[in-house]
Design a protein around this motif. Structure first.
Motif, short mmCIF file in Angstrom:
data_model
loop_
_atom_site.label_atom_id
_atom_site.label_comp_id
_atom_site.label_asym_id
_atom_site.label_seq_id
_atom_site.Cartn_x
_atom_site.Cartn_y
_atom_site.Cartn_z
N LEU A 48 0.83 -1.21 0.00
CA LEU A 48 0.00 0.00 0.00
C LEU A 48 0.86 1.26 0.00
O LEU A 48 0.41 2.32 0.39
CB LEU A 48 -0.92 0.01 1.22
CG LEU A 48 -1.90 -1.15 1.33
CD1 LEU A 48 -2.66 -1.08 2.64
CD2 LEU A 48 -2.86 -1.15 0.16
N ALA A 49 2.10 1.18 -0.45
CA ALA A 49 3.05 2.28 -0.37
C ALA A 49 2.48 3.56 -0.99
O ALA A 49 1.81 3.52 -2.01
CB ALA A 49 4.35 1.91 -1.07
N GLY A 50 2.76 4.65 -0.32
CA GLY A 50 2.34 5.95 -0.81
C GLY A 50 1.70 6.77 0.29
O GLY A 50 1.68 6.39 1.45
N SER A 51 1.20 7.90 -0.10
CA SER A 51 0.59 8.83 0.84
C SER A 51 -0.93 8.69 0.76
O SER A 51 -1.50 8.71 -0.32
CB SER A 51 1.01 10.25 0.48
OG SER A 51 0.40 11.17 1.33
N ARG A 52 -1.56 8.56 1.88
CA ARG A 52 -3.01 8.39 1.94
C ARG A 52 -3.61 9.31 3.00
O ARG A 52 -2.94 9.67 3.95
CB ARG A 52 -3.39 6.95 2.33
CG ARG A 52 -2.78 5.86 1.49
CD ARG A 52 -3.67 5.54 0.30
NE ARG A 52 -3.28 4.29 -0.33
CZ ARG A 52 -2.44 4.20 -1.32
NH1 ARG A 52 -1.85 5.27 -1.78
NH2 ARG A 52 -2.15 3.04 -1.86
N THR A 53 -4.86 9.64 2.84
CA THR A 53 -5.62 10.33 3.86
C THR A 53 -6.24 9.26 4.75
O THR A 53 -6.70 8.24 4.26
CB THR A 53 -6.73 11.19 3.22
OG1 THR A 53 -6.12 12.13 2.36
CG2 THR A 53 -7.54 11.91 4.27
N SER A 54 -6.24 9.51 6.06
CA SER A 54 -6.84 8.52 6.96
C SER A 54 -7.85 9.20 7.88
O SER A 54 -7.81 10.40 8.08
CB SER A 54 -5.77 7.82 7.79
OG SER A 54 -5.25 8.71 8.76
N ILE A 55 -8.74 8.40 8.40
CA ILE A 55 -9.72 8.85 9.37
C ILE A 55 -9.44 8.09 10.65
O ILE A 55 -9.28 6.87 10.64
CB ILE A 55 -11.16 8.55 8.89
CG1 ILE A 55 -11.42 9.25 7.55
CG2 ILE A 55 -12.18 8.98 9.94
CD1 ILE A 55 -12.68 8.81 6.88
#
Length: 80
Positions: A59-66
Motif C-alpha cells: 500500500l506504499a504511498g501517501s493516503r488520507t486517513s480517518i
C-alpha cells in the motif's frame, strides 16, 4: 461557527448508526462510508481526518486517513 456543545444530542437510532460507522473506521473499511454519515461523526468530534499518512509495503504511498478522537474513544467505551 457551531461548537460541539451547541450540537443537538444524537437520537438513539443515530447513536447506533454512529457506533456502526465508528466500527467501520476501526476496521479500515471507511471507504464505503457515505459523506453525510462521516460528517455527523466529524461534527460531533468523534473522528478526525489525517493527511498525509505514509504507508509501506503493497500500500506504499501517501493516503488520507480517518481516526478516532479522544471523544470518539470515550463514545465507543474505550479508555483514552
Amino acid at each position: 461557527m457551531t461548537t460541539f456543545s451547541e450540537l443537538p444530542a444524537m437520537a438513539s437510532n443515530s447513536v447506533q448508526q454512529a457506533q456502526e460507522d465508528m466500527a467501520l473506521i476501526a476496521r479500515g473499511e471507511e471507504a464505503d462510508l457515505p459523506w453525510r454519515r462521516l460528517r455527523v461523526l466529524l461534527d460531533h468530534g468523534l473522528v478526525e481526518i489525517n493527511t498525509p499518512v505514509i504507508l509501506g509495503g503493497p500500500l506504499a504511498g501517501s493516503r488520507t486517513s480517518i481516526s478516532w478522537t479522544d471523544e470518539g474513544m470515550r463514545f465507543m467505551g474505550q479508555v483514552s
